[in-house]
Design an enzyme around this catalytic site. Structure first.
Site, short mmCIF file in Angstrom:
data_model
loop_
_atom_site.label_atom_id
_atom_site.label_comp_id
_atom_site.label_asym_id
_atom_site.label_seq_id
_atom_site.Cartn_x
_atom_site.Cartn_y
_atom_site.Cartn_z
CB ALA A 39 -65.54 7.28 -33.65
CD GLU A 51 -73.55 -0.25 -44.56
OE1 GLU A 51 -74.08 -0.90 -45.47
OE2 GLU A 51 -72.66 0.61 -44.76
#
Ligand code: FES
Ligand code: FES
Lengths: 161, 744
Positions: free
Chosen positions: B700, B705
């Site tokens: 991952a 953001e």
């Protein structure tokens, strides 16, 4: 501000009658939270702008921060704690988890109360949940998870109809 | 009676049933109400301060002024410009002068009103460029005599040479505005004091260990005499880091020797808000005739407000991060962080990157227009590729930016762009981010997890990272469960107490998935080894762990059995492992060069808008978001991050603006500061291009953001496409767009 007049009021909250001694001009939100310990109802603004404090009065969503407790006498008041006991509400809970309808959770009681009311009687809100949620702000989810969850719960027969 | 236990204090199901207790739902025995007296002036000397009438009010337990509190040098960054309460001068509207703790809300309010203050107003400065001029009022003499606590100057390659060579040059002064984070839960805290334990603060903060260190310094206490307990956080997006309210609640609790709770009302929260750092960019980008980007040159001005919160990190990010998306042959950044008499500004999701990308992506579209190139094609020509080291030193083990662009073109129907009806437009923008950033704390980086086998065979995972509702706990449980082969539901993730859980740098810089996730993975692997060796010791050689059970020959045993074996051999102690993940990154050098993150997520977004030429109002009618965040650990929560980020971006570009004039917030209510509602959000189509990243847990990369970073650029480009006019200043409000349309 003016806590001069105390008065005994009878409120029907989540199907139970309670007598509450206090200032009838105090907000219903404060009475629920402070007086009854029902902190599921949140306060985000106290000015009717965020919807976090939404509860049902006779099945109709209202922002409880703007409702004087005195005027809630004789009405059926339902908070998220009461709704959570119902089976059809649980279907909505599961749909929200599946579709990402909750993150921080602070708007969630208000959003859930409004959404549940919409599922009972969509026609009261012109049928559109987006319109029903116009007084409920959510800063986390972007609303799409909420809308999809509600549609799914409704399609699965989660509404009262 | 309910016997089912929640997965964490911030369990999503509990939130849906109204069972979650946030700080404003808490009540400690003997708790008092705290309130703060704040400056009504942006810059003033306190000539007289008299609290004697306030102290005499019935029900008032403590009244504090600057004379009653310590004045150590402290602050959350290296610019130590904080106080607990002002002693002689106030620097912004909202600056704290005195505080009261009382038995009731009414008594506290009355006491605040009874405090007498006389001010001598001083000239203020409200614009960063004016603040830098000689003769401007100086805010912090000892930190920056020129009001400029931080300056950035860096150059890579030869910008001057490329300026000579460029065939197309586009430039402009772009501005990003103050955005109110819009956390639904107002800011607040409860603090208590005891002589043995020191200060305890219940505060929604997602950087509680830095808060602990900062507040301890403020009171001159050792770090472990401050404990931060983090209740479920009702939204932050950057607003709930390290806050003066926490410090003042603690000061009151120490004086009153009783717990003190301060909950701001929405007006106070907004009037004294620490919004997104407003940035001004003088940006220029040049390209050759084929559309190869040659250079980028930018000067950035940042308004820190009257004290430093996180603005230094934000301007440093703005000056560097977006450059790592394209193969600029040279780049130059100059940054000026300035004090003003505005309320201190701080971080918000996107953290300087989203702001700068608004400007960069706008200018790149201008270049494409001038060259007559498709904006997506121009980008494809210039993007960074896997295996490269970027201009500022980021090492890209994985990068699916090219695939992101192809995919977003496909799902948005990008070829429609050429023949949209008038006042309809489509815009594309790219983004990158980090998954943790080495320079957040120069002393160290990484994360620690503790994993414990409970007597019933379930597991407890403790982390120093913080749940914000983004799904961190679900992700960690899933990572550990995959390693161990146990059901996710048998893992309880715990965090948010500096007195109980491992140290954590904080949930910022999109750190939590990769940093804490890698720690969770290491801990699960260590527990697996321990379980196997325990089983071999008890049962014999060849014992193994399979599908969450101990296997020995044909026999299998549940983990509860293993728990008992361990306790029997270790004086009743539970089997516990503690593992620390330290990323293989580099501290950026003095010129901000280095490889600061384990990996880098990327995104390509397309927005479609419709602009009403009569009103200038923009409606976003379609949105497509394609992400390279490596392996997606929890798809529902991942999508939620993207939906939420795009919604915030739509708000930012089309409606939100915290208007501050002469230091005064002009729209401090949710009515006047409009945020998107359900009907402002179009359908958002998301695609995750899952490639495994070698440095992320299960492959991952971060997401929270990078999902916001491209939104302002994508919508701004769509509006420019729809109207033929470029907007330079956020928000692109109806009025601004209308003016642009009707300008010649
Ligand atoms: S608290 Fe009632 S609407 Fe916000
Ligand atoms: S879930 Fe956080 S505001 Fe809606």
């Amino acid at each position: 501000m003016n806590s001069a007049q105390q008065q005994a009021m009878t409120l029907t909250i989540n199907g139970r009658e309670t007598v509450w001694d206090g200032d009838p001009s105090a907000s219903l939100a404060d009475v629920l939270r402070e007086g009854q310990g029902l902190t599921g109802t949140k306060i985000g603004c106290r000015t009717g702008e965020c919807g976090a404090c939404t509860v049902l009065m006779d099945g109709r969503p209202v922002v409880s921060c703007l409702v004087p407790a005195g005027s809630a006498q004789g009405e059926r008041i339902e908070t998220i704690e009461g709704l959570a006991e119902r089976a059809d509400y649980q279907a909505l809970v599961q749909a929200m988890l599946e579709h990402g309808g909750v993150q921080c959770g602070f708007c969630t009681p208000g959003v859930m109360v409004t959404t549940y009311a919409w599922m009972q009687q969509p026609e009261r809100f012109d049928g559109d949940l987006g319109a029903a949620l116009k007084n409920n702000l959510c800063r986390c989810t972007g609303y799409l998870g909420i809308l999809r969850a509600a549609e799914q719960a409704l399609a699965a027969g989660g509404g009262a109809r | 009676m309910k016997t089912q236990l929640s997965k964490s204090p911030a369990d999503l199901q509990a939130k849906l049933e109204g069972q979650t207790r946030y700080v404003h739902d808490m009540r400690l025995p003997g708790q008092l109400v705290g309130k703060i007296l704040r400056s009504p002036h942006p810059h003033a000397r306190i000539v007289r301060l008299d609290v004697s009438r306030a102290r005499a009010i019935k029900g008032v337990v403590a009244v504090l002024t600057g004379e009653d509190v310590p004045h150590h040098t402290y602050g959350p960054t290296k610019f130590k410009d904080w106080n607990i309460l002002a002693r002689d001068r106030v620097l912004f509207i909202g600056d704290e002068i005195a505080a009261v703790a009382a038995e009731t809300d009414a008594a506290a309010k009355q006491a605040i009103a009874a405090i007498e203050v006389e001010y001598e107003e001083l000239p203020g400065v409200f614009d960063p460029e004016e603040a830098m001029q000689p003769g401007a009022p100086v805010l912090h003499e000892t930190i920056a005599g020129d009001n400029r606590p931080m300056r950035i100057a860096l150059e890579r390659g030869d910008v001057e040479r490329h300026k000579q060579e460029a065939a197309v040059v586009k430039s402009g002064r772009y501005r990003s505005n103050r955005i109110y984070q819009g956390h639904l839960e107002p800011i607040g805290a409860i603090a208590s004091w005891s002589d043995e334990e020191g200060i305890t603060i219940w505060a929604p903060s997602h950087i509680p260990y830095r808060a602990r260190e900062t507040y301890a310094a403020g009171f001159g206490l050792p770090e472990d005499k401050v404990r931060i307990v983090v209740p479920p956080i009702g939204g932050s997006f950057g607003s709930k880091y390290v806050l003066k309210v926490h410090v003042i609640a603690a000061a009151l609790a120490m004086a009153a020797r009783r717990p003190v709770k301060i909950i701001m009302d929405r007006y106070e929260d907004m009037v004294t808000a620490h919004p997104r750092v407003p940035l001004t960019f003088d940006l220029e980008i040049g390209a050759d005739r084929e559309g190869n980007l040659l250079y980028k040159d930018v000067v950035v001005y940042a308004d820190a407000g009257a004290r430093v919160y996180w603005s230094p990190n934000v301007i440093a990010t703005a000056c560097t991060r977006p450059d790592n998306i394209y193969r600029f042959q040279s780049a130059k950044s100059e940054g000026h962080l300035c004090y003003t008499n505005n309320s201190p500004t701080t971080c918000m999701r996107g953290f300087g990157n989203a702001e700068m990308l608004f400007a960069v992506e706008s200018v790149i579209d201008e270049i494409a227009l001038e060259l007559g190139m498709d904006p997506a094609e121009l980008r494809l020509r210039n993007i960074v590729r896997p295996g490269e080291r970027t201009i500022h030193g980021y090492r890209l083990d994985t990068c699916l930016l090219e695939e992101c662009i192809d995919k977003v073109k496909a799902i948005s129907g990008w070829e429609r762009r050429a023949d949209l009806p008038p006042y309809r437009g489509m815009g594309i923008a790219l983004a990158n981010h980090v998954s943790g950033f080495r320079a957040i704390d120069p002393r160290f980086d990484g994360s620690t997890a503790v994993l414990r086998l409970k007597g019933d065979g379930s597991l407890e995972l403790e982390t120093g990272e913080i749940e914000l509702g983004q799904g961190m706990s679900l992700s960690y449980a899933r990572i550990a469960a995959q390693v161990l082969g146990v059901p996710e539901g048998s893992i309880l993730v715990k965090s948010g107490d500096t007195g109980r859980y491992p140290f954590g740098i904080g949930t910022l810089a999109s750190r939590s998935t990769v940093m804490g996730g890698n720690a969770a993975k290491l801990a699960a692997e260590a527990l697996q080894r321990r379980l196997v060796s325990l089983a071999c010791e008890v049962l014999g050689k060849g014992a193994s762990l399979e599908d969450g059970r101990i296997r020995y020959g044909e026999e299998t045993y549940p983990l509860s059995e293993a728990a008992a074996w361990h306790r029997a051999r270790h004086a009743g102690e539970e089997l516990t492992v503690r593992e620390t993940y330290v990323p293989d990154t580099e501290m950026p050098d003095a010129t901000y060069y280095g490889h600061p993150s384990p990996n880098y997520p990327f995104a390509a977004h397309v927005a479609e808008v419709e602009v009403d030429p009569d009103t200038g109002r923009t409606r976003v009618v379609g949105y497509w978001a394609v992400h390279d965040s490596g392996t997606i650990i929890h798809e529902t929560m991942a999508k939620g991050q993207v939906y939420g980020a795009v919604a915030q971006g739509i708000g930012w570009v089309t409606m939100e603006d915290l208007i501050v004039e002469q230091g005064r917030v002009k729209n401090p209510s949710m009515m006047d500061y409009r945020m998107p509602g359900a009907r402002d959000i179009p359908n958002i189509e998301i695609a995750f291009l899952e490639g495994e990243d070698p440095n992320g847990p299960l492959g991952a990369k971060s997401l929270g953001e990078v999902a916001l970073d491209p939104v302002p650029g994508a919508i701004a480009n769509a509006i420019a496409h729809a109207t033929g006019k470029r907007g330079y200043e956020l928000p692109l409000s109806a009025e601004r767009v209308w003016r642009a349309i009707h300008s010649t």
